[in-house]
Design an enzyme around this catalytic site. Structure first.
Site, PDB file in Angstrom:
ATOM      1  N   SER A  43      -9.405   1.584   2.888  1.00  0.00           N
ATOM      2  CA  SER A  43      -8.568   2.395   2.025  1.00  0.00           C
ATOM      3  C   SER A  43      -7.521   1.576   1.276  1.00  0.00           C
ATOM      4  CB  SER A  43      -7.870   3.480   2.869  1.00  0.00           C
ATOM      5  OG  SER A  43      -7.038   2.907   3.868  1.00  0.00           O
TER       6      SER A  43
ATOM      7  N   SER B  57      -9.803  -0.663   7.103  1.00  0.00           N
ATOM      8  CA  SER B  57      -9.232  -0.642   5.762  1.00  0.00           C
ATOM      9  C   SER B  57      -8.570  -1.939   5.351  1.00  0.00           C
ATOM     10  CB  SER B  57      -8.210   0.497   5.653  1.00  0.00           C
ATOM     11  OG  SER B  57      -8.841   1.745   5.843  1.00  0.00           O
TER      12      SER B  57
ATOM     13  N   LYS C  94       0.844  -1.196   0.000  1.00  0.00           N
ATOM     14  CA  LYS C  94       0.000   0.000   0.000  1.00  0.00           C
ATOM     15  C   LYS C  94       0.878   1.246   0.000  1.00  0.00           C
ATOM     16  CE  LYS C  94      -3.867   1.955   2.667  1.00  0.00           C
ATOM     17  NZ  LYS C  94      -4.768   1.724   3.830  1.00  0.00           N
TER      18      LYS C  94
END
Length: 547
Positions: free
Chosen positions: A112, A136, A37
């Site tokens: 996210s 997330s 990420k």
């Protein structure tokens, strides 16, 4: 998926990746490609957190989590798309484009950690790193039919992570199997002096965490679920009942804690982390992120302490739940929105997605998100198996049973499988975890093996006498059909005799028949010894007997 979902923000050159694969050290992850990420540093790539203004921020060293994966042989291939500054559960709050689910171009991927989840679900990599502050690491796992592990807070160091909410941020994993998640956690876990929020796992799990999880808490009342989700949730409950005993749990206090994450002073921590970037003029900041976080600028010190006090009360109210159950089962989300739904109501849709995820880090819990079957429309449905801090290992065991990677329903293996020199001992009263005499078991080196109930026919009595109230468990043949709650502890065989010597008459050791048909040693009372005792069988558990 039509292939247009913007999974990557930056990638290494294919030749560079191939060279890294060839040079990867031996280890449990040798040669595995890993997506990361884009709020986690990878040396040689920018860390943007999906903010173009940070595109020139090339990391000179990798985050601790990435370095540990590389030392185990893994090879990072690139940085994945995400909701900007890890503030969102939708996967659409990115100037690099909105991600959709691998199951439907019309439905969101969840965020996210959107790109990381999609990369795994699409088969591009077997392992990806995400982060989870509000859910997330779980919401995109649910919307893409994969496993999302959010470990105990601080178990995986966050050094090298651009923070969203530093005290709550967790580095998480996405995998296609529970076994892969377990391997990754073993590599990632461990304290790091570079991260003041990191912490080691204790040498022994906390006393109330059972080695074999068999009791699953489920919400006692109705949940706010979309119709398609409600159908899938009913099927998930039926599946859970095949894995363990289901116990109704009031979840109101958990959900009240969830509301604090964005409705309380923790917005100030987000503002402290990246508010200056939102305050600057320019189109680089996502409007929804700016709208959510900017109020954190005005949170007062008094509001912070009021929020901490409120959270402490909710934590105190929820902690007793973990004395009766091994895991709390919840749907990961109330529904699966379309991209059009988010466009029409970007704040409202996102807020609802955190209904069942936002409380986990605030209450210091761990969780494994696993596929929960399919909805009638074919979209994946995801559930969460939630446990107390440092229950990560048994929770993974339960998750493996959930997915079918490990066999077994609620029945316990026979005592013949016990380590040499130990014996299983059932206790029904003050020796249970959290009760006054539990320290005697701990001092003898005992550990909680599993929670159970007796078979039908047993009665529970409160014995007369001074000092700590003691139970008398008697197989009268006419006790409650649902049995009496017990805890089964693994005790060194030499210690069992010492424990028996400390127990006064009319108590003694005998064979206790459990609800799964197995028998273990346990403390029983002689029938003549309960003639003057109070029958408290209706309580069903010594914990519910008034002191």
């Amino acid at each position: 998926m039509n292939g247009t979902t913007p999974i990557w923000i930056s990638r290494f050159d294919p030749d560079d990746i191939a060279a890294r694969e060839a040079a990867a050290p031996d280890g449990p992850l040798r040669g595995q490609l890993v997506a990361v990420k884009d709020n986690i540093d990878v040396a040689g790539l920018p860390t943007t957190a999906a903010c173009p203004a940070l595109a020139d921020r090339v990391a000179t060293r990798s985050a601790t989590a990435v370095s540990r994966l590389e030392a185990a042989g893994a090879v990072p291939v690139g940085k994945t798309n995400m909701d900007q500054f890890a503030t969102g559960l939708v996967g659409t709050r990115s100037p690099y484009g909105a991600c959709s689910s691998v199951f439907s171009d019309a439905h969101i991927s969840g965020g996210s950690s959107s790109g990381s989840a999609v990369a795994v679900a699409a088969g591009l990599v077997p392992l990806a790193l995400g982060t989870d502050t509000a859910g997330s690491g779980r919401v995109p796992a649910a919307f893409n039919g994969i496993v999302g592990l959010k470990p105990t807070r601080g178990l995986v160091p966050a050094a090298g992570l651009l923070p969203a909410c530093r005290s709550l941020d967790c580095v998480t994993t996405f995998t296609r199997t529970v076994a892969a998640a377990r391997t990754a956690l073993a590599v990632l876990a461990g304290p790091d002096p570079a991260d003041p929020w990191s912490r080691p796992a204790p040498p022994r799990p906390p006393a109330h965490i059972a080695a074999r999880p068999r009791v699953i808490g489920v919400p006692a009342g109705p949940l706010d679920l979309d119709p398609e989700h409600a159908v899938a949730w009913k099927a998930a409950l039926e599946h859970a009942a095949r894995l363990g005993r289901l116990v109704p749990v009031a979840v109101d206090d958990f959900l009240a804690a969830a509301a604090l994450l964005y409705g309380g002073p923790w917005l100030a921590e987000r503002w402290a982390g990246f508010g200056a970037l939102l305050d600057a003029a320019g189109p680089h900041a996502d409007p929804a992120v700016r709208a959510v976080v900017t109020p954190g600028r005005d949170v007062t010190g008094a509001a912070v302490f009021a929020g901490l006090d409120r959270l402490a009360g909710l934590r105190q109210a929820t902690e007793p739940v973990w004395l009766d159950i091994d895991a709390l089962l919840l749907p990961t989300t109330p529904g699966h929105p379309r991209l059009a739904d988010v466009a029409a109501d970007p704040l409202g849709v996102n807020a609802r997605l955190g209904t069942y995820t936002n409380f986990v880090n605030l209450l210091d819990l761990c969780v494994v998100a696993v596929p929960g079957g399919s909805r009638p429309d074919g979209l994946p449905f995801g559930v969460q198996l939630i446990g107390p801090a440092f229950a990560d290992r048994p929770l993974l065991d339960l998750a493996a049973r959930w997915t079918g990677e490990a066999a077994g329903g609620p029945s316990a293996p026979p005592d013949a499988d016990a380590p040499a020199g130990t014996v299983l001992l059932a206790v029904a009263g003050a020796h249970m975890s959290g009760l006054p005499l539990n320290g005697e078991l701990l001092a003898l080196g005992a550990a909680l093996e599993y929670r159970a109930r007796t078979g039908p026919g047993y009665r529970l009595y409160r014995l007369p006498g001074p000092g700590v109230a003691r139970p008398g468990l008697v197989d009268t043949g006419d006790g409650p059909a649902g049995g009496i709650a017990v805890e089964v502890w693994r005790v060194p065989r030499t210690a069992a005799g010492a424990l028996l010597e400390s127990v006064p008459a009319p108590l003694g050791l005998g064979r206790v028949r459990l609800d799964d048909g197995t028998e273990v040693l346990g403390f029983l009372a002689e029938a003549h010894g309960v003639r003057d005792a109070t029958d408290v069988s209706a309580a069903g558990s010594w914990r519910r007997v008034p002191s």
